[in-house]
Write an enzyme that holds these catalytic residues in place. Structure first.
Site, PDB file in Angstrom:
ATOM      1  N   ASP A 289      47.388   7.799  58.192  1.00 26.90           N
ATOM      2  CA  ASP A 289      47.937   7.380  59.475  1.00 26.90           C
ATOM      3  C   ASP A 289      46.986   6.390  60.142  1.00 26.90           C
ATOM      4  OD1 ASP A 289      49.317   7.648  62.185  1.00 26.90           O
ATOM      5  OD2 ASP A 289      50.372   9.191  61.055  1.00 26.90           O
TER       6      ASP A 289
ATOM      7  N   HIS B  42      48.599   7.694  67.267  1.00 29.75           N
ATOM      8  CA  HIS B  42      49.610   8.301  66.399  1.00 29.75           C
ATOM      9  C   HIS B  42      49.012   9.325  65.444  1.00 29.75           C
ATOM     10  CE1 HIS B  42      52.694   8.334  63.144  1.00 29.75           C
ATOM     11  NE2 HIS B  42      53.535   8.133  64.134  1.00 29.75           N
TER      12      HIS B  42
ATOM     13  N   SER C 231      58.011  11.362  62.748  1.00 29.95           N
ATOM     14  CA  SER C 231      56.549  11.442  62.639  1.00 29.95           C
ATOM     15  C   SER C 231      56.017  12.755  63.167  1.00 29.95           C
ATOM     16  CB  SER C 231      55.896  10.306  63.433  1.00 29.95           C
ATOM     17  OG  SER C 231      55.999   9.080  62.775  1.00 29.95           O
TER      18      SER C 231
END
Length: 475
Positions: A147, A194, A418
């Site tokens: 990520d 994220h 996600s």
């Protein structure tokens, strides 16, 4: 009030084959980046010199699966494909961090699960915390998070962050557009948020709790704050597998085209055939095969385009809508990647009450399992009605968004497949901790049989084997 609402990524969208561009050479031709896949899982020792003879350079390699990225003049593409041992090549794919939803959480005190009452998503999966009595994981099991990195100092993550995290973003970042990127392999800190959000859903243990709050996590950073190359992501998959991680969690994905992609020059009207995405597609398949062969289960997001990913007409219409902005169009078949790659666990997202999230991709035979990722129905409604300030002021996002860790030691609410994917990764890790190390296929079967509230009939197109349930997995 809307100025306090930040737009950020909760899904990685693939945009491939941008119009021929790059840096002009002295002879007027342009440099273009290409993905190259070899017939064998290795790269010939002569390849570097052969690329130099074409006036280019090799910029990134993944020798374990015979994949490379090069930069050569566009007129040399035909000769590049003709190099001995090359199976296929295509213009390199650009992975973007697209727009999604993020709402920052303020004034959170550390420790003692003070955010538990706001974690409706984790409550759903853990049966309101009952699964913690049966198992919370251990550092004997590690989930690799591919990520944007992980905040190494986050109070909720630091105790489970294992040694060995790595950075795959090279110096200069994406095509030299990120001067702050120094290429240091140890620079795995999250600059975006994220990756930390994903990691929090797996193994946070502090103000918030993850699904497996004592499980080991490790960062494999492939995004800075801009775009990424396929080669970085695949290199991270190979490295995670070589490191022996038990589960690889990939909250990313997009679309590859098997067919042809064309560019129409807006000035001359000339149509140029740019090839297809086959090299990247096959490279992902090799990477998944490599990881599973090393004993790592690969868990991936289904995507956030509200598409039936098994409906090729619908997928191609979406791809061409996206490509049109760049003067491109595609003919052939589109595939969500890596979700359609055999051997991965593909995760759809649900909102409150186990309803398919209004953004989640779906499709029979495509979705393997569903998990809570949040919804945006109220968000969309209030925004469409011009009542977004009311949505924020009444904190209605707390009813449909998921709360997790951020990149700055804090927390934020977000939604997406996600957010669903890491929860499945966490339960897979709990199963390993309970039953011991096992082949990925056996773990996958165990996940589908024991870790879900099962569904039948037409619901399988949305939820696969069923809704993730950590308590059922461990009891």
């Amino acid at each position: 009030m809307k100025k306090f609402f930040a737009v950020i990524a909760s899904f990685i969208l693939l945009l491939s084959f941008l119009p021929p561009a790059g840096h002009a050479k002295a002879n007027g031709s342009k440099e273009q980046r290409y993905s190259v896949l070899f017939n064998k899982n290795s790269i010939p020792s002569t390849f570097d010199q052969q690329v130099k003879s074409l006036g280019g350079e090799v910029t990134y390699t993944v020798p374990e699966i015979g994949f490379a990225q090069v930069k050569v003049p566009s007129k040399a593409f035909g000769k590049l494909k003709g190099i001995s041992g090359v199976s296929t090549a295509n213009p390199s794919i650009k992975w973007n961090l697209p727009k999604a939803h993020r709402i920052k959480a303020n004034n959170i005190s550390p420790g003692n699960a003070v955010l538990w009452d706001k974690q409706w998503d984790i409550q759903r999966i853990t049966n309101n915390g009952e699964s913690y009595k049966l198992g919370t994981g251990s550092h004997n099991v590690v989930v690799g998070v591919i990520d944007t990195g992980i905040d190494r100092d986050h109070p909720d993550l630091v105790k489970n962050l294992m040694p060995g995290s790595k950075n795959f973003v090279p110096a200069g970042g994406f095509q030299g557009t990120e001067p702050y990127e120094n290429g240091d392999p140890n620079a795995f800190d999250d600059l975006h948020g994220h990756g930390s959000h994903v990691a929090g859903s797996i193994a946070a243990n502090g103000a918030m709790l993850g699904v497996a709050p004592d499980t080991g996590i490790r960062a494999y950073r492939v995004f800075g704050t801009s775009s990424a190359e396929t080669s970085w992501i695949i290199a991270a998959m190979v490295a995670a597998a070589n490191d022996g991680v038990d589960v690889i969690s990939m909250s990313l994905g997009g679309f590859d085209v098997k067919g042809q992609i064309f560019y129409i020059d807006p000035e001359t009207g000339k149509k140029e055939n740019l090839g297809n995405d086959v090299a990247d597609f096959k490279a992902y398949k090799r990477a998944v095969d490599y990881a599973t062969g090393k004993g790592s289960l690969v868990v991936v997001a289904a995507g956030n385009e509200s598409l039936n990913a098994t409906n090729k007409k619908e997928v191609m219409e979406y791809i061409n809508l996206e490509l049109a902005e760049y003067g491109l169009y595609a003919v052939g078949a589109g595939f969500e990647v890596p979700g359609t790659i055999p051997g991965v666990v593909t995760v759809s997202a649900t909102g409150p009450k186990d309803v398919l999230a209004n953004y989640s991709n779906y499709g029979p035979g495509f979705i393997d399992i569903a998990a809570v990722g949040g919804d945006a129905r109220m968000y969309d409604q209030y925004e469409a009605e011009g009542r977004f300030d009311e949505y924020i002021n009444k904190r209605l996002f707390e009813q449909e968004f998921n709360l997790s860790a951020g990149e700055d030691g804090g927390y934020y609410w977000s939604i997406g497949t996600s957010m669903a994917t890491p929860k499945v990764s966490a339960v897979a890790a709990l199963l390993i901790d309970k039953h011991g190390k096992m082949p990925p296929k056996k773990l996958e079967d165990l996940l589908y049989k024991t870790a879900v509230d099962p569904v039948k009939g037409t619901d399988k197109k949305n939820f696969g084997s069923g809704h993730l349930n950590a308590y059922r997995a461990l009891k």
